[in-house]
Design an enzyme around this catalytic site. Structure first.
Site: not given
Length: 347
Positions: A149-151, A154
């Site tokens: 997942g991108c969040n 990160t």
């Protein structure tokens, strides 16, 4: 050596970004693209920016249309990819950009997704600290990979060096993210219409409800945390793509500012796609657009006793499609950086 590739969910944002990057990859040949509602249309009519793939048409997303390729990338909503992957041959490389295979704990899946649990695959964040090494070691030779997942990736990449280096506490972690609406996918949603987000910043999934929370905690446990707690607040801002994440953590008593910075510098010193900026420099979200790079700025707030890590990346590249291709490269023994841009697009 060339590998035949199929991309499922090719009409969406993540699917389109996969195809943009794959189109210039020297070892991957895209031969099949599939979709659900858009099946039967020409790819270029749905993704008009992909001119080099203009001869392709969207087939129906079925296991039969995906099987027979060397590599299959899936860019489907959660719950959809698990149904498809269960019917794909074991001897092909499958990389899922959806959520279905990210979480190792079925209880976490039940609590945050609530649908059928399809099991965990190798997690596609090569730079993530795991034990005494990096996650890339677990990707070499893998045939099933779950892109992040991108969040989640990160924040995990932002905080894992402090956990592994023993310089921050694992409790009271806080992350606030400015994110572009492309991370929510291409389907029409009222709250993501231009008239709703232009000139406005809109928080969502607050108060411990965001589905990437258990994914972050899972990654931090891999870096050495026992029972990490994190407050995650994403905010949709009027930029089509990108993430600017501000993650903070309490510094362990007696730890110097130099030791804090050294933990991040050591973790990412040899990473081609994660760049710790010089002291005093902070990234902007726009600096990473179009690139597979994550840019980090680090500051120590002495008065508050906290470290502040600001990370900028492109949610569709390093946050999703780029991570998927980087992981596929490792799985197949291709140089990790192949086909992936390090330079962003400006202005």
């Amino acid at each position: 050596m060339s590998y035949s590739v199929a991309v499922a969910g090719a009409s969406g944002y993540a699917g389109g970004e996969l195809l943009r990057l794959l189109s210039s990859h020297p070892d991957f040949i895209v031969s099949t693209v599939t979709a659900f509602q858009n099946a039967g249309q020409r790819l270029v009519d749905v993704q008009p920016h992909l001119r080099s793939l203009g001869t392709l048409s969207l087939a129906e997303t079925t296991p039969q249309n995906l099987a027979g390729h060397d590599v299959v990338f899936l860019a489907l909503p959660h719950g959809k990819s698990g149904e498809v992957t269960a019917q794909l041959p074991e001897n092909i490389l499958v990389v899922d950009c959806g959520a279905d295979h990210r979480l190792t704990d079925p209880a976490d899946w039940a609590a945050f997704y609530g649908s059928e649990y399809f099991g965990a695959w190798a997690y596609g964040v090569p730079e993530l600290i795991v034990g005494g090494g990096k996650q890339r070691d677990n990707l070499v030779g893998a045939t099933r990979i779950a892109a992040p997942g991108c969040n989640a990736s990160t924040v995990a990449l932002s905080l894992a060096p402090g956990i592994a280096g023993g310089v921050i506490e694992e409790k009271d972690l806080v992350a606030v993210l400015a994110v572009g609406p492309s991370g929510a996918g291409k389907s029409l949603k009222l709250e993501n219409l231009a008239s709703e987000i232009l000139g406005s910043a809109n928080p969502y999934a607050v108060g411990g409800t965001h589905r990437h929370i258990p994914e972050i905690q899972q990654s931090l446990r891999g870096a050495g945390a026992v029972d990490p707690t994190i407050s995650l607040t994403p905010v949709i801002v009027p930029m089509s793509r990108g993430i600017l994440a501000t993650s903070t953590a309490r510094i362990l008593p007696g730890t110097s500012a130099t030791a804090v910075r050294d933990a991040w510098a050591a973790a990412y010193a040899d990473e081609p796609f994660i760049h710790l900026l010089p002291e005093g420099k902070l990234p902007r979200s726009g600096d990473a657009i179009g690139a597979n790079t994550a840019l980090m700025g680090l500051a120590v707030d002495q008065a508050a006793g906290r470290v502040v890590v600001i990370t900028a990346l492109d949610n569709l590249v390093k946050g999703t499609a780029g991570a998927a291709i980087q992981s596929a490269n490792l799985a197949l023994g291709i140089p990790e950086t192949t086909g992936l841009p390090m330079d962003g697009v400006a202005p």
